[in-house]
Design a protein around this motif. Structure first.
Motif, mmCIF file in Angstrom:
data_model
loop_
_atom_site.group_PDB
_atom_site.id
_atom_site.type_symbol
_atom_site.label_atom_id
_atom_site.label_comp_id
_atom_site.label_asym_id
_atom_site.label_seq_id
_atom_site.Cartn_x
_atom_site.Cartn_y
_atom_site.Cartn_z
ATOM 1 N N THR A 20 39.783 44.790 30.901
ATOM 2 C CA THR A 20 39.799 44.506 29.026
ATOM 3 C C THR A 20 39.938 42.964 29.292
ATOM 4 N N ARG A 21 39.477 42.312 28.302
ATOM 5 C CA ARG A 21 39.728 41.388 26.965
ATOM 6 C C ARG A 21 40.378 40.611 25.534
ATOM 7 N N ALA A 61 41.465 48.125 37.912
ATOM 8 C CA ALA A 61 39.676 48.246 37.963
ATOM 9 C C ALA A 61 39.257 48.165 39.240
ATOM 10 N N ASP A 93 28.996 38.162 30.583
ATOM 11 C CA ASP A 93 28.635 39.797 31.458
ATOM 12 C C ASP A 93 29.674 39.443 32.602
ATOM 13 N N LYS A 121 22.583 36.137 30.992
ATOM 14 C CA LYS A 121 23.352 36.563 31.314
ATOM 15 C C LYS A 121 24.249 35.443 31.327
ATOM 16 N N TRP A 151 23.152 38.084 40.159
ATOM 17 C CA TRP A 151 23.922 37.440 38.532
ATOM 18 C C TRP A 151 23.097 36.003 38.339
ATOM 19 N N ASP A 161 32.085 42.162 37.082
ATOM 20 C CA ASP A 161 31.324 43.099 35.627
ATOM 21 C C ASP A 161 32.196 43.005 34.820
ATOM 22 N N ALA A 162 31.367 42.403 33.272
ATOM 23 C CA ALA A 162 32.445 42.812 32.088
ATOM 24 C C ALA A 162 32.827 44.808 32.118
ATOM 25 N N ASP A 163 31.220 44.801 32.710
ATOM 26 C CA ASP A 163 31.893 46.586 32.200
ATOM 27 C C ASP A 163 32.491 46.848 33.315
ATOM 28 N N ALA A 164 33.198 46.524 34.217
ATOM 29 C CA ALA A 164 33.516 47.185 35.449
ATOM 30 C C ALA A 164 35.471 48.445 35.207
ATOM 31 N N PRO A 165 35.347 49.105 34.956
ATOM 32 C CA PRO A 165 36.153 50.337 34.840
ATOM 33 C C PRO A 165 37.438 49.736 34.967
#
Length: 387
Positions: free
Chosen positions: A202-203, A225, A172, A127, A118, A195-199
């Motif tokens: 949302t934002r 999450a 990210d 990032k 990171w 991470d922003a793509d973590a299941p």
């Protein structure tokens, strides 16, 4: 500058050279885009890459992680001052937020694997990082956060929400304050990199603010999450202590921003008062206005001396939370007085958006709130005095 400004001996030739680099960068890469970024509610992502290439990100991060390796907060302060001087405090929050809020946590607590994953990409501009502490129901009271991260095997299951998050839409990854042990009070708070793509993450945004329009501000939500336990930064249960360690720098950054912005606004008001005429004389020639100008100029210079001392303390790792609280509340509240008088000196034109003083009027108000309200700063100081 048109007023008598005292010299600032805390800076040497290397700082002056760096200031020239930052000033040219702002003139070239920031000022021409301010209106477009304000309309979009965020800066263009390419700004981070250009700032990284110029050496404006990760100034005091160890060289092994791609940083400048310079343990000197004066360089950080110069970045803040030059963006603020140009009326780009909202843009500064995107860049300096990484320097003063995100990077120090990794430098102090990150494992080599975490820093490689990171920190290094952030310093390279590949990032974008952010801090997520504030919640809809907590504000300045970090000990009261309710976002939970419950262990489940090798993962945490995270539930809760965060709000007013800077770089919230562009980021990210986020350093998120969570409760890993809901029954342990402050000892149950941890820092978790998500991470922003973590299941389950949302934002939403950008949030509609009255000022700082180009500053990307969002709300984050976590619904079951799933985040690896290896993403804990600084050890489980140590989050509150680690947050307190870095809050002094965050608050000094806010104070430096207010200091630079109030100086620029005062200079503009002074120039205007000497050019504008009413009742056959310059606005500056009315005794009441001369007194206002004299008072503000004096308070600005006195405060600058104190802020410079704090910058030096931060550069030598001597800045404590009480001194930072003093700097934060005093500088941001003085900024409010300066902007009020400066707008008044402009008369009706001060209420027009085309004048920088109007933008500062809207942008400056939040400074007494974020990073801990003025009232919380006084509480921190008062507790130390009376304990």
């Amino acid at each position: 500058m048109t007023s008598v400004a005292l010299p600032r001996p805390i800076f040497d030739d290397s700082h002056d050279e760096f200031r020239d680099v930052v000033r040219r960068f702002v003139e070239r890469e920031v000022t021409p885009h301010l209106e477009a970024w304000a309309a979009a509610g965020r800066v263009d992502r390419s700004l981070f890459q250009k700032a990284a290439q110029t050496g404006l990100i990760g100034i005091n991060v160890p060289e092994e992680f791609g940083g400048g390796g310079v343990e000197d907060f004066r360089f950080n302060a110069i970045v803040i001052e030059e963006f603020a001087r140009a009326g780009a405090s909202d843009v500064s929050m995107s860049i300096s937020g990484e320097n003063d809020l995100v990077a120090p946590y990794f430098s102090a607590f990150g494992t080599p694997e975490q820093n490689e994953r990171w920190l290094t990409p952030m310093i390279e501009g590949e990032k974008v990082g952010a801090i997520a502490m504030t919640e809809p129901g907590t504000g300045s009271d970090l000990a009261a956060i309710t976002t939970t991260a419950i262990p489940q095997g090798d993962d945490f299951i995270v539930n809760g929400s965060k709000t007013f998050i800077s770089n919230g839409l562009l980021a990210d990854f986020f350093i998120v304050a969570v409760r890993t042990d809901p029954d342990a009070g402050r000892q149950g708070i941890s820092l978790l990199v998500i991470d922003a793509d973590a299941p389950g993450f949302t934002r939403t945004g950008p949030l509609k603010k009255i000022g700082l329009p180009a500053q990307d501000t969002a709300e984050l939500s976590f619904a079951d999450a799933r985040v690896p336990r290896a993403n804990v930064l600084g050890g489980e249960g140590k989050g509150f202590l680690n947050m307190r360690r870095n809050l002094a720098i965050e608050r000094l950054s806010i104070a430096v921003t207010s200091m630079a912005r109030m100086r620029a606004t005062f200079e503009q008001a002074l120039d205007y008062s000497k050019e504008r005429h009413a009742f056959g004389q310059r606005i500056a020639d009315f005794q009441a206005n001369r007194f206002y100008l004299a008072e503000l100029a004096t308070e600005i210079e006195v405060t600058q001396t104190f802020i410079d001392r704090c910058i030096l303390d931060a550069s030598s790792h001597q800045l404590d939370e009480v001194t930072a609280a003093m700097a934060k509340w005093w500088a941001t509240e003085l900024h409010q007085r300066v902007i009020q008088r400066s707008l008044q000196l402009h008369g009706g034109y001060g209420f027009m958006r085309e004048y920088p003083v109007a933008h500062d009027y809207m942008d400056s108000r939040v400074a007494t709130i974020f990073g801990g309200t003025t009232e919380i700063m006084k509480e921190i100081i008062g507790r130390r005095l009376t304990r």
